[in-house]
Design a protein around this motif. Structure first.
Motif, PDB file in Angstrom:
ATOM      1  N   LEU A 199      14.933  12.707  31.544  1.00 50.97           N
ATOM      2  CA  LEU A 199      13.561  12.610  31.063  1.00 50.97           C
ATOM      3  C   LEU A 199      12.622  13.558  31.807  1.00 50.97           C
ATOM      4  N   ARG A 200      12.903  13.818  33.070  1.00 53.56           N
ATOM      5  CA  ARG A 200      12.141  14.876  33.764  1.00 53.56           C
ATOM      6  C   ARG A 200      12.296  16.196  33.016  1.00 53.56           C
ATOM      7  N   ARG A 201      13.523  16.473  32.589  1.00 49.07           N
ATOM      8  CA  ARG A 201      13.800  17.710  31.850  1.00 49.07           C
ATOM      9  C   ARG A 201      13.055  17.708  30.515  1.00 49.07           C
ATOM     10  N   MET A 202      13.009  16.564  29.859  1.00 45.74           N
ATOM     11  CA  MET A 202      12.290  16.427  28.591  1.00 45.74           C
ATOM     12  C   MET A 202      10.803  16.735  28.789  1.00 45.74           C
ATOM     13  N   VAL A 203      10.223  16.180  29.838  1.00 52.20           N
ATOM     14  CA  VAL A 203       8.811  16.433  30.124  1.00 52.20           C
ATOM     15  C   VAL A 203       8.575  17.912  30.400  1.00 52.20           C
ATOM     16  N   GLU A 204       9.487  18.519  31.156  1.00 51.16           N
ATOM     17  CA  GLU A 204       9.365  19.947  31.491  1.00 51.16           C
ATOM     18  C   GLU A 204       9.383  20.803  30.232  1.00 51.16           C
ATOM     19  N   LEU A 205      10.301  20.515  29.310  1.00 44.90           N
ATOM     20  CA  LEU A 205      10.431  21.329  28.107  1.00 44.90           C
ATOM     21  C   LEU A 205       9.243  21.141  27.165  1.00 44.90           C
ATOM     22  N   THR A 206       8.803  19.907  26.979  1.00 47.31           N
ATOM     23  CA  THR A 206       7.659  19.691  26.084  1.00 47.31           C
ATOM     24  C   THR A 206       6.382  20.283  26.674  1.00 47.31           C
ATOM     25  N   ALA A 207       6.283  20.290  28.009  1.00 45.97           N
ATOM     26  CA  ALA A 207       5.110  20.903  28.650  1.00 45.97           C
ATOM     27  C   ALA A 207       5.074  22.412  28.409  1.00 45.97           C
ATOM     28  N   LYS A 208       6.243  23.010  28.135  1.00 42.96           N
ATOM     29  CA  LYS A 208       6.297  24.451  27.848  1.00 42.96           C
ATOM     30  C   LYS A 208       6.018  24.759  26.386  1.00 42.96           C
ATOM     31  N   GLY A 209       5.778  23.720  25.586  1.00 49.28           N
ATOM     32  CA  GLY A 209       5.406  23.933  24.202  1.00 49.28           C
ATOM     33  C   GLY A 209       6.466  23.599  23.183  1.00 49.28           C
ATOM     34  N   LEU A 210       7.652  23.187  23.620  1.00 50.20           N
ATOM     35  CA  LEU A 210       8.692  22.835  22.668  1.00 50.20           C
ATOM     36  C   LEU A 210       8.345  21.519  21.970  1.00 50.20           C
ATOM     37  N   ALA A 211       8.694  21.430  20.691  1.00 47.53           N
ATOM     38  CA  ALA A 211       8.523  20.173  19.969  1.00 47.53           C
ATOM     39  C   ALA A 211       9.473  19.141  20.565  1.00 47.53           C
ATOM     40  N   PRO A 212       9.084  17.874  20.576  1.00 47.90           N
ATOM     41  CA  PRO A 212       9.952  16.854  21.168  1.00 47.90           C
ATOM     42  C   PRO A 212      11.359  16.852  20.599  1.00 47.90           C
ATOM     43  N   ALA A 213      11.507  17.039  19.285  1.00 46.73           N
ATOM     44  CA  ALA A 213      12.850  17.027  18.695  1.00 46.73           C
ATOM     45  C   ALA A 213      13.703  18.170  19.240  1.00 46.73           C
ATOM     46  N   ALA A 214      13.101  19.360  19.355  1.00 48.02           N
ATOM     47  CA  ALA A 214      13.843  20.502  19.890  1.00 48.02           C
ATOM     48  C   ALA A 214      14.178  20.294  21.366  1.00 48.02           C
ATOM     49  N   ALA A 215      13.215  19.764  22.113  1.00 46.54           N
ATOM     50  CA  ALA A 215      13.461  19.512  23.533  1.00 46.54           C
ATOM     51  C   ALA A 215      14.571  18.487  23.710  1.00 46.54           C
ATOM     52  N   ALA A 216      14.561  17.437  22.888  1.00 48.70           N
ATOM     53  CA  ALA A 216      15.595  16.412  22.993  1.00 48.70           C
ATOM     54  C   ALA A 216      16.967  16.988  22.674  1.00 48.70           C
ATOM     55  N   GLY A 217      17.024  17.909  21.681  1.00 47.95           N
ATOM     56  CA  GLY A 217      18.296  18.543  21.358  1.00 47.95           C
ATOM     57  C   GLY A 217      18.868  19.309  22.538  1.00 47.95           C
ATOM     58  N   ILE A 218      17.994  19.995  23.271  1.00 44.42           N
ATOM     59  CA  ILE A 218      18.444  20.743  24.446  1.00 44.42           C
ATOM     60  C   ILE A 218      18.913  19.784  25.534  1.00 44.42           C
ATOM     61  N   VAL A 219      18.115  18.759  25.798  1.00 46.52           N
ATOM     62  CA  VAL A 219      18.453  17.807  26.859  1.00 46.52           C
ATOM     63  C   VAL A 219      19.791  17.132  26.584  1.00 46.52           C
ATOM     64  N   LEU A 220      20.012  16.724  25.334  1.00 46.28           N
ATOM     65  CA  LEU A 220      21.237  16.003  24.999  1.00 46.28           C
ATOM     66  C   LEU A 220      22.459  16.913  24.952  1.00 46.28           C
ATOM     67  N   SER A 221      22.231  18.218  24.793  1.00 51.21           N
ATOM     68  CA  SER A 221      23.362  19.156  24.753  1.00 51.21           C
ATOM     69  C   SER A 221      23.781  19.624  26.139  1.00 51.21           C
ATOM     70  N   GLU A 222      22.928  19.397  27.120  1.00 49.64           N
ATOM     71  CA  GLU A 222      23.225  19.856  28.476  1.00 49.64           C
ATOM     72  C   GLU A 222      24.171  18.893  29.176  1.00 49.64           C
ATOM     73  N   PRO A 223      24.921  19.362  30.170  1.00 52.02           N
ATOM     74  CA  PRO A 223      25.790  18.461  30.937  1.00 52.02           C
ATOM     75  C   PRO A 223      24.966  17.375  31.616  1.00 52.02           C
ATOM     76  N   PRO A 224      25.583  16.236  31.897  1.00 55.03           N
ATOM     77  CA  PRO A 224      24.847  15.182  32.610  1.00 55.03           C
ATOM     78  C   PRO A 224      24.238  15.718  33.894  1.00 55.03           C
ATOM     79  N   PRO A 225      22.982  15.387  34.167  1.00 57.62           N
ATOM     80  CA  PRO A 225      22.322  15.944  35.365  1.00 57.62           C
ATOM     81  C   PRO A 225      22.952  15.422  36.640  1.00 57.62           C
ATOM     82  N   ALA A 226      23.033  16.314  37.611  1.00 58.91           N
ATOM     83  CA  ALA A 226      23.506  15.894  38.935  1.00 58.91           C
ATOM     84  C   ALA A 226      22.378  15.169  39.635  1.00 58.91           C
ATOM     85  N   VAL A 227      22.697  14.042  40.194  1.00 58.99           N
ATOM     86  CA  VAL A 227      21.691  13.234  40.900  1.00 58.99           C
ATOM     87  C   VAL A 227      21.942  13.331  42.392  1.00 58.99           C
TER      88      VAL A 227
END
Length: 298
Positions: free
Chosen positions: A55-83
């Motif tokens: 969700l941090r990544r989602m906030v970062e992408l939408t803050a750059k102007g991406l539509a939420p649907a597009a941002a979610a597509g990127i987030v869900l396609s990326e490997p699981p985040p390292a914690v």
């Protein structure tokens, strides 16, 4: 901390930490599947550290102007985040504290708020809120206040420093809100200095103790109403001048409610407080009082 490592973050706590509304968080869960992946034994939804990073990544992408649907597509396609596993806290030595104060003060005098924010966040991560407050933040703010008073200028430096410290304190995740509220934090009527209560709240979050902060200039009636509704284990009232402290309905608080009443700030020093009300002498003392009232030690 339980806020991210134990039972996970509640939706409300995560929304506050990310700076988005709970409605946005629910929408992202419903539309894109970016919801909490853990549940407590009581079947309450909780966000795991991996959920938080997505969700941090989602906030970062939408803050750059991406539509939420597009941002979610990127987030869900990326490997699981390292914690990252938080590093163990270490004591802040006197020499190290002096060095950090010098760096923090130099950045303050340049009005370099980004650097101060970075220093403050790292300091809390490495040494915790209590040590950071007692050894760096509070001494620096006191020094800046005295300097501004003596010179008749420099208030802007003090204000920017306060903003940087506040940013770092609010970055400490809230614990899961379960059971009785541990502490209700309030300012005296017409009191505008809220930073010490923000520090206490952040320190309580580090100890997995729940709290609410009612903000500056709280009318006496509003304080009594809030205590009646929330029934906290501890009520802490801050005042930096005696004339402000006198406006607090302290005797009513001490006798009407089943709560430990504690007063904090220099405004209480010349006053007689009712029997049973506890004077807090430091941030560390305040944390101990709350932990003790909730059946814990610290």
């Amino acid at each position: 901390m339980m806020g991210e490592q134990g039972s996970g973050l509640t939706p409300g706590a995560l929304a506050g930490m990310l700076g988005i509304s709970p409605t946005t968080l629910r929408t992202w869960h419903r539309r894109y599947g970016l919801g909490p992946s853990a549940r407590t034994s009581g079947n309450h939804r909780r966000y795991t550290p991996a959920d938080v990073e997505r969700l941090r990544r989602m906030v970062e992408l939408t803050a750059k102007g991406l539509a939420p649907a597009a941002a979610a597509g990127i987030v869900l396609s990326e490997p699981p985040p390292a914690v990252a596993t938080p590093a163990p806290r270490v004591d802040l030595s006197p020499d190290a504290a002096r060095a950090v104060r010098r760096g923090f003060l130099n950045a303050a005098c340049r009005l370099d708020e980004p650097l101060m924010r970075d220093l403050a966040v790292k300091l809390i991560a490495e040494h915790g809120v209590v040590d950071s407050w007692h050894q760096v933040f509070m001494p620096t703010l006191v020094q800046l206040g005295r300097r501004a008073a003596a010179r008749g200028r420099g208030v802007e430096v003090e204000h920017v420093t306060t903003a940087a410290v506040l940013h770092a304190l609010r970055g400490v995740p809230f614990p899961a809100a379960e059971g009785r509220l541990a502490a209700l934090l309030a300012c005296a009527p017409d009191e505008q200095h809220t930073l010490p209560l923000e520090a206490l709240g952040a320190a309580l979050s580090e100890c997995d103790s729940t709290w609410r902060h009612l903000g500056a200039r709280l009318p006496a009636r509003a304080l009594l109403d809030a205590v009646g509704k929330l029934r906290p284990a501890v009520v802490v009232v801050w005042a930096h001048r005696a004339e402000l402290a006198r406006e607090v309905p302290l005797r009513t608080l001490a006798t009407r409610f089943d709560a430990v009443v504690a007063v904090a700030g220099p405004g209480w020093d010349p006053l007689v407080v009712p029997a049973g009300a506890e004077r807090l002498t430091s941030l560390r003392h305040g944390v101990r009082v709350v932990l003790r009232a909730t059946g814990r030690t610290g």
